[in-house]
Design a protein around this motif. Structure first.
Motif, PDB file in Angstrom:
ATOM      1  N   SER A  65      -0.553   0.870   2.830  1.00 41.32           N
ATOM      2  CA  SER A  65      -1.209   1.949   2.069  1.00 41.32           C
ATOM      3  C   SER A  65      -0.322   2.417   0.925  1.00 41.32           C
ATOM      4  CB  SER A  65      -1.533   3.127   2.998  1.00 41.32           C
ATOM      5  OG  SER A  65      -2.455   2.728   3.990  1.00 41.32           O
ATOM      6  N   ARG A  66       0.968   2.570   1.191  1.00 41.48           N
ATOM      7  CA  ARG A  66       1.903   3.014   0.152  1.00 41.48           C
ATOM      8  C   ARG A  66       1.967   2.019  -0.999  1.00 41.48           C
ATOM      9  NH1 ARG A  66       6.389   1.846  -1.870  1.00 41.48           N
ATOM     10  NH2 ARG A  66       6.848   0.207  -0.370  1.00 41.48           N
ATOM     11  N   VAL A  67       2.051   0.734  -0.669  1.00 51.18           N
ATOM     12  CA  VAL A  67       2.125  -0.312  -1.699  1.00 51.18           C
ATOM     13  C   VAL A  67       0.872  -0.280  -2.573  1.00 51.18           C
ATOM     14  CG1 VAL A  67       2.056  -2.831  -2.026  1.00 51.18           C
ATOM     15  CG2 VAL A  67       3.714  -1.824  -0.448  1.00 51.18           C
ATOM     16  N   LEU A  68      -0.277  -0.134  -1.945  1.00 54.83           N
ATOM     17  CA  LEU A  68      -1.530  -0.106  -2.711  1.00 54.83           C
ATOM     18  C   LEU A  68      -1.653   1.160  -3.553  1.00 54.83           C
ATOM     19  CD1 LEU A  68      -3.958  -1.625  -0.072  1.00 54.83           C
ATOM     20  CD2 LEU A  68      -3.220  -2.667  -2.233  1.00 54.83           C
ATOM     21  N   ARG A  69      -1.297   2.306  -2.969  1.00 55.73           N
ATOM     22  CA  ARG A  69      -1.360   3.565  -3.738  1.00 55.73           C
ATOM     23  C   ARG A  69      -0.421   3.516  -4.939  1.00 55.73           C
ATOM     24  NH1 ARG A  69      -0.918   6.256   1.517  1.00 55.73           N
ATOM     25  NH2 ARG A  69      -3.035   6.615   2.203  1.00 55.73           N
TER      26      ARG A  69
END
Length: 169
Positions: A65-69
């Motif tokens: 999720s962090r990588v995508l955000r």
């Protein structure tokens, strides 16, 4: 980056129609807390619809999720496939990133169920695992995943999602 009570979906009272994992999960579908990032203010955001991330590992789910955000994508995250159809419909997700090895149903089996469901035929699905990319590529051919990714190479995920967001299924 924890879930806020205001971002949690109310628990459904029963199984939504055509939920792909209903028979596999063996019981009524319950909504798991959703982690939804706010719409990105970044002008380079690649997709308007959020990406659904399904992983039973909290650490992996939060890292994906962090990588995508960080790349400008909105994210809806689930700790299991239970409630996936409801989340896809509610948030109009077009791309799903799913871990292959989960206790309730394997990600490749979930993909097969998505493909059989007319309401979910538009989805692009990325299967993820800690296995080698060679093993994943073989699985990709078998189940017709749109892409596969080793968790060792999460830095490649935003480019994969961007490419799939630009494709029509």
């Amino acid at each position: 980056m924890s879930d806020h009570p205001s971002s949690r979906a109310p628990a459904p009272r029963g199984k939504p129609p055509n939920d792909p994992q209903g028979d596999e999960a063996g019981g009524p579908v319950s909504a798991a807390p959703l982690s939804r990032s706010p719409p990105s203010a970044s002008p380079g955001a690649a997709a308007s619809a959020p990406v659904l991330v399904i992983d039973d590992s909290e650490i992996a789910r939060e890292e994906v999720s962090r990588v995508l955000r960080s790349a400008g994508f909105q994210v809806v995250a689930l700790p299991s496939p239970i409630g996936a159809t409801q989340a896809i419909v509610r948030h109009q997700a077009r791309i799903v990133v799913v871990d292959i090895f989960m206790p309730t149903i394997r990600g490749d089996r979930l993909l097969t169920l998505f493909r059989k469901n007319q309401r979910l035929g538009h989805l692009s699905v990325i299967l993820m695992s800690g296995h080698s990319e060679q093993e994943l590529e073989q699985l990709q051919l078998e189940v017709q995943a749109d892409a596969v990714l080793s968790k060792r190479h999460l830095d490649r995920l935003p480019a994969l999602v961007k490419r799939l967001a630009g494709k029509d299924r």
